[in-house]
Scaffold this motif. Structure first.
Motif, PDB file in Angstrom:
ATOM      1  N   LEU A 150       0.827  -1.205   0.000  1.00 32.10           N
ATOM      2  CA  LEU A 150       0.000   0.000   0.000  1.00 32.10           C
ATOM      3  C   LEU A 150       0.861   1.254   0.000  1.00 32.10           C
ATOM      4  O   LEU A 150       0.517   2.254  -0.654  1.00 32.10           O
ATOM      5  CB  LEU A 150      -0.933  -0.015   1.207  1.00 32.10           C
ATOM      6  CG  LEU A 150      -1.925  -1.179   1.266  1.00 32.10           C
ATOM      7  CD1 LEU A 150      -2.820  -1.060   2.494  1.00 32.10           C
ATOM      8  CD2 LEU A 150      -2.774  -1.238  -0.001  1.00 32.10           C
ATOM      9  N   ALA A 151       1.982   1.206   0.697  1.00 35.02           N
ATOM     10  CA  ALA A 151       2.882   2.361   0.701  1.00 35.02           C
ATOM     11  C   ALA A 151       3.467   2.601  -0.683  1.00 35.02           C
ATOM     12  O   ALA A 151       3.534   3.737  -1.159  1.00 35.02           O
ATOM     13  CB  ALA A 151       3.997   2.149   1.728  1.00 35.02           C
ATOM     14  N   TRP A 171      -5.985  -2.262  -1.741  1.00 37.50           N
ATOM     15  CA  TRP A 171      -6.155  -2.972  -0.463  1.00 37.50           C
ATOM     16  C   TRP A 171      -7.336  -3.927  -0.514  1.00 37.50           C
ATOM     17  O   TRP A 171      -7.250  -5.063  -0.031  1.00 37.50           O
ATOM     18  CB  TRP A 171      -6.343  -1.978   0.673  1.00 37.50           C
ATOM     19  CG  TRP A 171      -6.586  -2.666   1.990  1.00 37.50           C
ATOM     20  CD1 TRP A 171      -5.650  -3.245   2.795  1.00 37.50           C
ATOM     21  CD2 TRP A 171      -7.849  -2.876   2.617  1.00 37.50           C
ATOM     22  NE1 TRP A 171      -6.252  -3.806   3.901  1.00 37.50           N
ATOM     23  CE2 TRP A 171      -7.600  -3.589   3.821  1.00 37.50           C
ATOM     24  CE3 TRP A 171      -9.162  -2.524   2.294  1.00 37.50           C
ATOM     25  CZ2 TRP A 171      -8.630  -3.960   4.688  1.00 37.50           C
ATOM     26  CZ3 TRP A 171     -10.190  -2.892   3.160  1.00 37.50           C
ATOM     27  CH2 TRP A 171      -9.910  -3.598   4.344  1.00 37.50           C
ATOM     28  N   LEU A 172      -8.444  -3.503  -1.081  1.00 35.18           N
ATOM     29  CA  LEU A 172      -9.634  -4.350  -1.133  1.00 35.18           C
ATOM     30  C   LEU A 172      -9.424  -5.571  -2.021  1.00 35.18           C
ATOM     31  O   LEU A 172      -9.867  -6.681  -1.682  1.00 35.18           O
ATOM     32  CB  LEU A 172     -10.833  -3.531  -1.620  1.00 35.18           C
ATOM     33  CG  LEU A 172     -11.400  -2.536  -0.610  1.00 35.18           C
ATOM     34  CD1 LEU A 172     -12.366  -1.573  -1.293  1.00 35.18           C
ATOM     35  CD2 LEU A 172     -12.097  -3.259   0.539  1.00 35.18           C
ATOM     36  N   VAL A 173      -8.775  -5.397  -3.160  1.00 30.84           N
ATOM     37  CA  VAL A 173      -8.483  -6.550  -4.017  1.00 30.84           C
ATOM     38  C   VAL A 173      -7.560  -7.516  -3.295  1.00 30.84           C
ATOM     39  O   VAL A 173      -7.767  -8.746  -3.310  1.00 30.84           O
ATOM     40  CB  VAL A 173      -7.880  -6.094  -5.353  1.00 30.84           C
ATOM     41  CG1 VAL A 173      -7.277  -7.273  -6.107  1.00 30.84           C
ATOM     42  CG2 VAL A 173      -8.943  -5.424  -6.213  1.00 30.84           C
ATOM     43  N   ILE A 226      -0.034 -10.521  -4.840  1.00 27.35           N
ATOM     44  CA  ILE A 226       0.174 -10.458  -6.292  1.00 27.35           C
ATOM     45  C   ILE A 226      -0.986  -9.738  -6.970  1.00 27.35           C
ATOM     46  O   ILE A 226      -0.789  -8.904  -7.860  1.00 27.35           O
ATOM     47  CB  ILE A 226       0.356 -11.875  -6.864  1.00 27.35           C
ATOM     48  CG1 ILE A 226       1.671 -12.478  -6.373  1.00 27.35           C
ATOM     49  CG2 ILE A 226       0.322 -11.847  -8.390  1.00 27.35           C
ATOM     50  CD1 ILE A 226       1.854 -13.932  -6.744  1.00 27.35           C
ATOM     51  N   ALA A 227      -2.217 -10.045  -6.531  1.00 29.15           N
ATOM     52  CA  ALA A 227      -3.391  -9.378  -7.116  1.00 29.15           C
ATOM     53  C   ALA A 227      -3.345  -7.878  -6.866  1.00 29.15           C
ATOM     54  O   ALA A 227      -3.619  -7.069  -7.767  1.00 29.15           O
ATOM     55  CB  ALA A 227      -4.669  -9.976  -6.540  1.00 29.15           C
ATOM     56  N   GLY A 228      -3.018  -7.478  -5.625  1.00 30.82           N
ATOM     57  CA  GLY A 228      -2.933  -6.052  -5.326  1.00 30.82           C
ATOM     58  C   GLY A 228      -1.874  -5.355  -6.155  1.00 30.82           C
ATOM     59  O   GLY A 228      -2.097  -4.259  -6.685  1.00 30.82           O
ATOM     60  N   ALA A 229      -0.705  -5.991  -6.294  1.00 32.83           N
ATOM     61  CA  ALA A 229       0.360  -5.393  -7.093  1.00 32.83           C
ATOM     62  C   ALA A 229      -0.028  -5.312  -8.560  1.00 32.83           C
ATOM     63  O   ALA A 229       0.267  -4.321  -9.246  1.00 32.83           O
ATOM     64  CB  ALA A 229       1.638  -6.215  -6.929  1.00 32.83           C
ATOM     65  N   ALA A 237      -9.749  -3.714 -14.392  1.00 34.83           N
ATOM     66  CA  ALA A 237      -8.462  -3.987 -13.768  1.00 34.83           C
ATOM     67  C   ALA A 237      -8.551  -4.844 -12.505  1.00 34.83           C
ATOM     68  O   ALA A 237      -7.741  -5.769 -12.331  1.00 34.83           O
ATOM     69  CB  ALA A 237      -7.733  -2.675 -13.482  1.00 34.83           C
ATOM     70  N   PRO A 238      -9.488  -4.599 -11.577  1.00 34.04           N
ATOM     71  CA  PRO A 238      -9.557  -5.463 -10.391  1.00 34.04           C
ATOM     72  C   PRO A 238      -9.824  -6.918 -10.744  1.00 34.04           C
ATOM     73  O   PRO A 238      -9.219  -7.829 -10.151  1.00 34.04           O
ATOM     74  CB  PRO A 238     -10.707  -4.860  -9.580  1.00 34.04           C
ATOM     75  CG  PRO A 238     -10.769  -3.433 -10.011  1.00 34.04           C
ATOM     76  CD  PRO A 238     -10.438  -3.463 -11.470  1.00 34.04           C
TER      77      PRO A 238
END
Length: 647
Positions: free
Chosen positions: A37-38, A122-124, A139-142, A379-380
């Motif tokens: 997240l950062a 964050w939610l993904v 990996i999904a968030g990135a 994208a999500p």
């Protein structure tokens, strides 16, 4: 205490889903999530103000909302509430509050979008982690954070940023609801979708089939209860979406004209310009292959075909991981084919797959206006499917078909990245490198003995990182480039969109590709207002300092002068004001000047010889004194010509 839920099943149905919740995750997961997240925040926030007011159309509405609560509520483009933007106002509410608290500026305008992007990541991550484990979640968030369309929109002030956050929130709530057949979590998902409607109307509903299907299929309760819970969630959608529509419809006093409608009502906007008009094409919604030619995926969509998502600018924005996501979806469903109905990993593929398929097919085949950046809504789902489906195949790696399938997923990302980079002529050498390295790693994984688990982990994680390289490079380049105007594009400064992004339209309110300074999407001349004209407007002393053709031109004048400007014809030749109405405004002393030129949002200089705007301009030119201010023709509506007929 956090309890957990696992997939129901027996031996022989494949590996069970990882435990849900945080209690079973090691401490490194929390720190890795914080780092993700950062890093996302850095990508979306650094040098954010370089884009200035980004899309001046929405920026002017935020400016108006920071000064007038009525303008804030309606989403009006001016403080005197002549006309609204052509979308519902939820995204403007967020930025408008920020502007009221911190003052109106580029930062208060754009930081909310960046934070919405961090929230979506964050939610993904959280949703995928619950059903596929922490590695897949990260990996999904990135993957979402490094999607070029995301790096574009989460640094821009279009409503799509809030739309993606709300749809992702709805998916997370559906995940929680499906685990225990919770009607409360499902109702919250409905509330999120309702506010997605108040952000971009019917586009927010495109995820509903996937969310409803997964609950109907996989929730661990009887069919009757599942149906009842879905009906309750539908009611939540109606209430959350309908309260603003009802309030505007029943508003007791004067209210602004609803931009984009043909009769000034919200329902006409819902069913027309922002509804069936987008799907079927209609006046004000140039069909595929209309304004920008026939290239699929170009600025206004081009020819309606499945190729649209992979072509031109649209392909640059969203397609980097799309082949991998589709492969992971199909192969993951096959791998979980014999699992029980309530299997959570298959449920994940159903939910995100429904999101991707319904939204993707809609964007591919809609005949009305569709801009490439709309695809950020995919994208999500793309990120979640690539990561979640990959985890399903990893868990089944003892089977050769699963190993080959995961290898294909890894290789497809880098192979398609090579195609995109080669097509665009940017960093072709990097495309070769990414493809060759990932294919080698994927091949190594296939031939690695199952017992050598650590080596397999290294190969798969390395292949994942390299496979993200193409998307990441374009996302970082996008974040490093200033974007202004109405149709921003992705990639490094000066890059071409393979196949062309469509032509540009001259004049204020028009569109262009990339400017000489490398910024993208800027309307020629839209950001320049002479200081003499600014002073003239600030000294006008009337309800509206001036009137001008088109919302885009009005927005530029408002941002420069901080005065109310009447946007005649709105964004797309809206039938307001009529000649008679404008004559009354002039007679009542409500508007001081008419600024010549301008144009509709779609790049038209007027709506045609029979349009209300053209009639007004001709009447003013024939009856009022013309001035030249800062090189621009301005008519003083308090100074009629001696021979003028003003009625």
């Amino acid at each position: 205490m956090t309890t957990t839920t696992t997939a129901r099943g027996d031996a022989g149905t494949g590996p069970a889903a990882p435990p849900t919740g945080r209690a079973h995750h090691p401490h490194w997961v929390r720190w890795a999530t914080i780092a993700l997240l950062a890093a996302t925040g850095v990508l979306y926030l650094v040098d954010l103000s370089a884009s200035g007011y980004a899309n001046s159309f929405y920026a002017a509405a935020v400016q108006a909302g920071s000064q007038s609560w009525k303008a804030w509520f309606f989403g009006s483009i001016d403080t005197q509430n002549f006309i609204t933007v052509d979308k519902p106002p939820a995204s403007l509410w967020v930025s408008g509050i920020a502007a009221r608290v911190f003052g109106f500026s580029s930062w208060s305008l754009l930081v909310p979008q960046a934070l919405e992007g961090v929230g979506a990541v964050w939610l993904v991550n959280a949703a995928v982690r619950r059903w596929h484990g922490p590695v897949a979640g990260l990996i999904a968030g990135a993957a979402l954070a490094l999607t070029p369309a995301a790096a574009l929109i989460f640094r821009f002030d279009n409503p799509d940023a809030l739309l993606v956050l709300l749809m992702t929130l709805a998916a997370y709530c559906t995940v929680r609801a499906t685990e225990r057949a919770s009607w409360k979590w499902l109702a919250w998902a409905g509330v999120a979708i309702g506010f997605a409607f108040l952000t971009k109307m019917l586009q927010g509903f495109l995820v509903l089939p996937g969310l409803a299907l997964v609950y109907l299929w996989a929730a661990p309760t009887g069919l009757g209860r599942r149906v009842l819970h879905l009906l309750g969630a539908a009611a939540a959608v109606v209430v959350a979406a309908g309260w603003w529509v009802l309030a505007v419809t029943l508003w007791p006093g004067e209210k602004p004209y609803i931009g984009g409608s043909t009769d000034g009502t919200v329902m006409d906007l819902v069913l027309g310009y922002n509804g069936l008009g987008r799907i079927l094409g209609s006046d004000g919604n140039g069909g595929g292959g209309g304004m920008s030619g026939g290239t699929p995926g170009s600025s206004f969509g081009g020819t309606a075909t499945w190729q649209r998502l992979f072509s031109s600018e649209m392909g640059n924005e969203i397609s980097w991981l799309l082949p991998a996501a589709l492969l992971a979806l199909v192969l993951g469903l096959i791998a979980r084919g014999r699992a029980p109905r309530t299997d959570l990993q298959r449920a994940s593929l159903i939910m995100w797959g429904g999101w991707l398929v319904v939204s993707g097919l809609t964007f591919a085949y809609m005949e009305g206006t569709v801009h490439p950046y709309y695809t950020v809504a995919l994208a999500p789902a793309v990120a979640a499917l690539a990561a979640g489906g990959g985890q399903v195949l990893w868990a089944a790696r003892t089977r050769i078909l699963a190993r080959v399938g995961l290898a294909l997923v890894l290789a497809s990302a880098s192979v398609w990245a090579f195609v995109l980079l080669h097509r665009n002529g940017t960093w072709v050498w990097a495309g070769w490198l990414l493809m060759l390295v990932t294919v080698a790693l994927a091949t190594g994984f296939v031939v690695t003995p199952v017992r050598m688990r650590r080596l397999a982990i290294v190969l798969v994680l390395s292949g994942t990182i390299v496979g993200l390289g193409g998307s990441a490079s374009y996302a970082v380049a996008t974040a490093a480039t200033a974007h202004t105007g109405s149709i921003p594009t992705v990639g490094p400064s000066g890059a071409a969109a393979g196949g062309g992004t469509g032509g540009g339209f001259g004049g204020a309110g028009g569109f262009a590709g990339r400017t000489q300074d490398g910024s993208t999407g800027q309307a020629p001349g839209a950001a320049t207002t002479s200081s003499d004209l600014v002073t003239l407007l600030q000294d006008a002393g009337t309800t509206w300092a001036a009137a001008v053709s088109g919302s885009q031109s009005a927005a530029s004048l408002e941002l420069a002068s901080d005065t109310a400007v009447m946007a005649m014809g709105g964004w797309s030749d809206d039938p307001t004001p009529t000649l008679a109405q404008f004559q009354q405004y002039v007679a009542d002393g409500d508007v001081h000047y008419l600024v010549g030129g301008g144009g509709m949002g779609g790049g038209r200089q007027d709506g045609g010889r029979d349009s209300d705007v053209t009639k007004i301009q001709e009447w003013v030119a024939a009856n009022y004194t013309a001035l030249t201010v800062g090189g621009q023709t301005v008519y003083d509506l308090t100074q009629p010509l001696s021979s003028a007929t003003t009625s």
